[in-house]
Scaffold this active site. Structure first.
Site, PDB file in Angstrom:
ATOM      1  N   ASP A  10      -7.373 -15.541   3.527  1.00 35.69           N
ATOM      2  CA  ASP A  10      -8.678 -15.894   2.951  1.00 35.69           C
ATOM      3  C   ASP A  10      -9.559 -16.023   2.145  1.00 35.69           C
ATOM      4  OD1 ASP A  10      -8.667 -16.722   6.250  1.00 35.69           O
ATOM      5  OD2 ASP A  10     -10.126 -15.581   6.876  1.00 35.69           O
ATOM      6  N   LYS A  33       1.483  -1.198   0.184  1.00 33.96           N
ATOM      7  CA  LYS A  33      -0.188  -0.088  -0.110  1.00 33.96           C
ATOM      8  C   LYS A  33       1.083   1.124  -0.241  1.00 33.96           C
ATOM      9  CE  LYS A  33      -3.980   1.719   0.717  1.00 33.96           C
ATOM     10  NZ  LYS A  33      -5.077   1.777  -1.052  1.00 33.96           N
ATOM     11  N   ASP A  92      -2.869 -11.962   5.951  1.00 37.03           N
ATOM     12  CA  ASP A  92      -4.123 -12.515   7.112  1.00 37.03           C
ATOM     13  C   ASP A  92      -5.548 -12.133   5.597  1.00 37.03           C
ATOM     14  OD1 ASP A  92      -5.358 -13.951   9.126  1.00 37.03           O
ATOM     15  OD2 ASP A  92      -5.834 -11.226   9.415  1.00 37.03           O
TER      16      ASP A  92
HETATM   17  C1  IPM Z   1      -4.670 -17.022  10.358  1.00 30.14           C
HETATM   18  C2  IPM Z   1      -5.470 -16.426  11.900  1.00 30.14           C
HETATM   19  C3  IPM Z   1      -4.120 -15.766  12.701  1.00 30.14           C
HETATM   20  C4  IPM Z   1      -4.015 -14.548  12.408  1.00 30.14           C
HETATM   21  C5  IPM Z   1      -5.139 -15.250  14.126  1.00 30.14           C
HETATM   22  C6  IPM Z   1      -6.271 -16.377  14.664  1.00 30.14           C
HETATM   23  C7  IPM Z   1      -4.586 -15.028  15.366  1.00 30.14           C
HETATM   24  O1  IPM Z   1      -6.589 -16.054  12.011  1.00 30.14           O
HETATM   25  O2  IPM Z   1      -3.854 -17.856  11.189  1.00 30.14           O
HETATM   26  O3  IPM Z   1      -4.574 -15.831   9.652  1.00 30.14           O
HETATM   27  O4  IPM Z   1      -4.629 -12.675  12.482  1.00 30.14           O
HETATM   28  O5  IPM Z   1      -3.077 -14.897  11.656  1.00 30.14           O
HETATM   29 MG    MG Z   2      -6.328 -15.350   9.722  1.00 28.74          MG
END
Ligand code: IPM
Ligand code: MG
Length: 361
Positions: free
Chosen positions: A250, A190, A246
């Protein structure tokens, strides 16, 4: 080969049990030692990462981790919440390189929320820096709170920072991984707004000079989030910081149809690694026998390959997983008409059976 088994909370215990069963079916001299972590450790020892658990993890060649967390701990002081266990393990073991592959299995093309043609054959690798960034900035803002909340506090803050060596080492990991794939790296930043990420971009570009055979491009994180749903197959290796990684991992995981399918590895510079599914502890479905154990089983395969130097055993596990999918077995998260719905345990049993079959053939 010593493995620390840390099942954790929620569905963690169920899915790790299946992965342990699969490891047992390989006939390798593995020494498994189990310990509590997360909310389960807090209940028993008053801390989510007790010393004994950390010591076990540090003394092992690898850690197989389930998941931690439950909403019931939301009111606890931050340092005692289950998530601190995984953050603590990453920090204390120096697990800075997080590999999160997003692979679309042909059998699951229809489980994706995207059109099949967008994701068929998808095979991308997100490399997330795991021990720096705003996650570990100093100081971490806690103004008046003692219970994790801010009654009347004027502000809260978390500082974002990266040092040159931290960026250099993750950039090297990304370029080396790309050399074994299609020799392309997209660095996500960013830099248009944040100094930390202008620095990130500059340092990654410097490291790139040592890898003239690998093509590097840079992308802003908002655009990367958009491109991931627009044309995910254009990516190969993505490298980014802790926070963006992170979120993007996802997103990338869900493209493939189920976050219940995706393994991850977090490595340090000594070859030790922590292996865990990309998904969380899912307390809403815990104990019901419906969770998908395949992400954890595939994490065990990554462990065999990266930390235990057993690439053939890793192949056997991955082949067995493909075989059970090809046979039409599905847990609830990936179930579709025409397939056979199975429980967590039945899925683990099927993988064990497939390993056995492959061995006798
Ligand atoms: C991940 C999870 C963790 C993170 C949490 C549980 C602390 O979301 O491993 O992606 O944010 O890294
Ligand atoms: Mg995560």
């Amino acid at each position: 080969m010593k493995i620390a088994i840390l099942p954790g909370d929620g569905i963690g215990t169920e899915i790790v049990a299946e992965a342990v069963k699969v490891l047992g079916a390989l006939g390798l001299p593995l020494q498994l030692e189990t310990a509590l972590v997360g909310g389960a450790a807090y209940e028993a020892h008053g801390h989510p990462l007790p010393d004994s658990t950390l010591k076990l993890a540090q003394s092992a060649d690898a850690v197989l981790f389930g998941a931690v967390g439950d909403w019931k701990y939301d009111e606890l002081e931050r340092s005692l919440r289950p998530e601190q266990a995984i953050l603590g393990l990453r920090k204390h073991m120096g697990l800075f390189a997080n590999f999160r592959p997003a692979i679309c299995y042909p059998e699951l093309v229809d489980a994706s929320s995207l059109k099949p043609e967008l994701i068929a054959g998808l095979d991308i690798l997100i490399i997330r820096e795991l021990t720096g960034d705003i996650y570990f900035g100093q100081p971490r803002g806690r103004r008046t709170a003692t219970d994790g909340h801010f009654p009347g506090a004027p502000e809260a803050f978390d500082t974002m920072r990266y040092s040159r060596p931290e960026i250099e080492r993750i950039a090297h990991v990304a370029f080396q991984a790309a050399r074994k794939r299609s020799k392309r790296v997209t660095s996500v930043d960013k830099a248009n707004v944040l100094e930390t990420f202008q620095f990130w971009k500059d340092v990654v570009s410097e490291v790139a000079l040592e890898y003239p055979d690998v093509a590097l491009d840079h992308m802003y994180v908002d655009n990367a989030a958009m491109q991931l749903v627009k044309a995910p197959k254009k990516f190969d290796v993505l490298v980014t910081g802790n926070m963006f990684g992170d979120i993007l991992s996802d997103e990338a995981a869900m493209l493939t149809g189920s976050i219940g399918m995706l393994p991850s590895a977090s490595l340090n510079d000594k070859g030790q690694g922590l292996y865990e599914p990309s998904h969380g502890s899912a307390p809403d479905i815990a104990g019901k026998g419906v969770a998908n154990p395949l992400a954890t089983i595939l994490s065990a395969a990554m462990m065999l390959r990266f930390s235990l130097q057993q690439p053939q055993a890793a192949d056997r596990v991955e082949t067995a997983v493909k075989a059970v999918l090809a046979d039409g077995l599905r847990t609830a998260d990936i179930h579709a008409s025409g397939t056979q719905r199975v429980s967590t345990r039945e899925m683990g049993d099927a993988v064990v059976k497939a390993i056995g079959k492959a061995t006798t053939n």
